[in-house]
Write a protein that holds these residues in place. Structure first.
Motif, short mmCIF file in Angstrom:
data_model
loop_
_atom_site.label_atom_id
_atom_site.label_comp_id
_atom_site.label_asym_id
_atom_site.label_seq_id
_atom_site.Cartn_x
_atom_site.Cartn_y
_atom_site.Cartn_z
N LEU A 1 0.82 -1.20 0.00
CA LEU A 1 0.00 0.00 0.00
C LEU A 1 0.86 1.26 0.00
N ALA A 2 0.47 2.25 -0.82
CA ALA A 2 1.27 3.46 -0.98
C ALA A 2 2.69 3.08 -1.35
N CYS A 3 2.80 2.33 -2.45
CA CYS A 3 4.05 1.67 -2.82
C CYS A 3 5.09 2.61 -3.40
N GLY A 4 4.73 3.87 -3.65
CA GLY A 4 5.70 4.80 -4.22
C GLY A 4 6.18 4.34 -5.58
N LYS A 5 7.49 4.29 -5.76
CA LYS A 5 8.06 3.88 -7.04
C LYS A 5 8.32 2.38 -7.12
N GLY A 6 7.82 1.66 -6.11
CA GLY A 6 7.86 0.20 -6.18
C GLY A 6 9.11 -0.48 -5.67
N ALA A 7 9.94 0.23 -4.91
CA ALA A 7 11.20 -0.35 -4.46
C ALA A 7 10.99 -1.61 -3.62
N VAL A 8 10.05 -1.56 -2.67
CA VAL A 8 9.79 -2.72 -1.82
C VAL A 8 9.17 -3.84 -2.62
N SER A 9 8.17 -3.53 -3.42
CA SER A 9 7.49 -4.56 -4.22
C SER A 9 8.47 -5.30 -5.12
N ILE A 10 9.32 -4.55 -5.79
CA ILE A 10 10.28 -5.16 -6.73
C ILE A 10 11.29 -6.02 -5.98
N HIS A 11 11.77 -5.53 -4.85
CA HIS A 11 12.74 -6.31 -4.08
C HIS A 11 12.14 -7.63 -3.59
N LEU A 12 10.89 -7.60 -3.15
CA LEU A 12 10.25 -8.81 -2.66
C LEU A 12 10.00 -9.80 -3.80
N ALA A 13 9.58 -9.30 -4.95
CA ALA A 13 9.36 -10.18 -6.09
C ALA A 13 10.68 -10.82 -6.53
N GLN A 14 11.75 -10.04 -6.52
CA GLN A 14 13.07 -10.56 -6.86
C GLN A 14 13.54 -11.62 -5.87
N THR A 15 13.34 -11.32 -4.60
CA THR A 15 13.88 -12.18 -3.53
C THR A 15 13.11 -13.47 -3.38
N PHE A 16 11.77 -13.40 -3.45
CA PHE A 16 10.95 -14.56 -3.12
C PHE A 16 10.18 -15.14 -4.31
N GLY A 17 10.15 -14.45 -5.43
CA GLY A 17 9.41 -14.94 -6.58
C GLY A 17 7.91 -14.96 -6.37
N CYS A 18 7.42 -14.15 -5.43
CA CYS A 18 5.99 -14.13 -5.10
C CYS A 18 5.27 -13.08 -5.94
N LYS A 19 3.94 -13.13 -5.88
CA LYS A 19 3.11 -12.17 -6.60
C LYS A 19 2.89 -10.93 -5.72
N VAL A 20 3.00 -9.75 -6.32
CA VAL A 20 2.86 -8.50 -5.56
C VAL A 20 1.95 -7.54 -6.33
N VAL A 21 1.08 -6.88 -5.58
CA VAL A 21 0.29 -5.76 -6.12
C VAL A 21 0.70 -4.51 -5.36
N GLY A 22 1.09 -3.47 -6.09
CA GLY A 22 1.46 -2.20 -5.49
C GLY A 22 0.48 -1.12 -5.90
N ILE A 23 0.05 -0.32 -4.95
CA ILE A 23 -0.94 0.73 -5.21
C ILE A 23 -0.42 2.07 -4.70
N ASP A 24 -0.56 3.09 -5.54
CA ASP A 24 -0.17 4.44 -5.12
C ASP A 24 -1.01 5.45 -5.89
N LEU A 25 -1.25 6.59 -5.26
CA LEU A 25 -2.09 7.62 -5.86
C LEU A 25 -1.33 8.47 -6.88
N MET A 26 0.00 8.46 -6.80
CA MET A 26 0.81 9.30 -7.69
C MET A 26 1.05 8.57 -9.01
N GLU A 27 0.45 9.08 -10.07
CA GLU A 27 0.57 8.43 -11.38
C GLU A 27 2.01 8.34 -11.84
N ALA A 28 2.79 9.40 -11.63
CA ALA A 28 4.18 9.41 -12.07
C ALA A 28 5.00 8.33 -11.36
#
Length: 254
Positions: free
Chosen positions: A58-85
């Motif tokens: 939640l409020a994933c920003g530019k996705g740093a945490v989501s990407i690291h977790l997907a890389q590390t564990f190979g799990c599925k991740v959904v990231g949501i943020d209000l900032m389109e950029a």
């Protein structure tokens, strides 16, 4: 305070007029909140994670945490943020790190995203302050997408004594955990020396970009200076004696 104002507050912006400029001001920063390695460490240490796990960031920003977790564990991740950029950059980063098949980044208000119960194994709520209300209100909302027995990771800070800025005392959080059936698995305090290093780097980059914007938009110099100053105040607060930065890993028992 409406949702746009709370978004601004979560990004340490005292004036919502700064929001369109944030992508420029923060362009040098990939990690905008939680430290990905800390989140991964707590998950690896306590959660029997596998490639079938589904994580909501939640409020994933530019996705740093989501990407690291997907890389590390190979799990599925959904990231949501209000900032389109931010979401656009997160999608580009996911392709860069070759995890685009594991991650879905969505532009949206996290309140809307949490209106319907889900079946996530882990929900991450990092560095968003009081955007969802007090600790009890926050816990109630972010627990909705969890499956029974799922885990919450909350990266925030608490006030050592009375409420300070947007931070609540630790006792308020502990009471909210108990009331919402959340068992503390581990609490990981921030590493102060690492925090200071991150803050110095962040402030240097933001100040440089603010100076550039001031040359282009001289009528908004005070706006940019105000943002730099508000960022510095937050750094001072987190490095001082009033607040404690912490990441909680919780398991939802009911």
């Amino acid at each position: 305070m409406d949702r746009v104002e709370k978004l601004a507050a979560s990004l340490t912006a005292e004036n919502i007029r700064i929001l369109p400029y944030l992508p420029y001001l923060l362009q040098d920063l990939f990690e905008l909140g939680s430290i990905p390695e800390d989140i991964a460490h707590l998950i690896e240490k306590h959660i029997p994670i596998d490639t079938n796990f589904h994580i909501l960031d939640l409020a994933c920003g530019k996705g740093a945490v989501s990407i690291h977790l997907a890389q590390t564990f190979g799990c599925k991740v959904v990231g949501i943020d209000l900032m389109e950029a931010f979401i656009k950059e997160a999608r580009c980063r996911a392709r860069e790190y070759n995890v685009q098949h594991l991650i879905r980044f969505e532009i949206g208000d996290i309140i809307d995203a949490l209106e319907h119960p889900g079946n996530y194994d882990v929900v991450i709520f990092g560095s968003v302050g009081d955007a969802l209300g007090n600790p009890e209100e926050t816990l109630k909302i972010i627990s909705k997408p969890l499956r029974p027995g799922g885990w919450l990771l909350i990266d925030d800070c608490y006030a050592k004594e009375k409420p300070f800025s947007s931070c609540f005392p630790k006792a308020d959080w502990l009471k909210a955990f108990e009331k919402n059936g959340c068992l503390i698995i581990e609490e990981l305090p921030v590493n102060l020396s690492r925090l200071i290093t991150i803050n110095r780097f962040t402030q240097t980059k933001i100040a440089q970009r603010a100076a550039e914007l001031s040359l282009t938009y001289p009528e908004d110099v005070k706006l940019f200076e105000g943002y730099v100053e508000s960022q510095q105040r937050e750094c001072n607060d987190l490095e001082g004696d009033s607040l404690v930065g912490i990441t909680w890993l919780l398991q939802k028992n009911r």
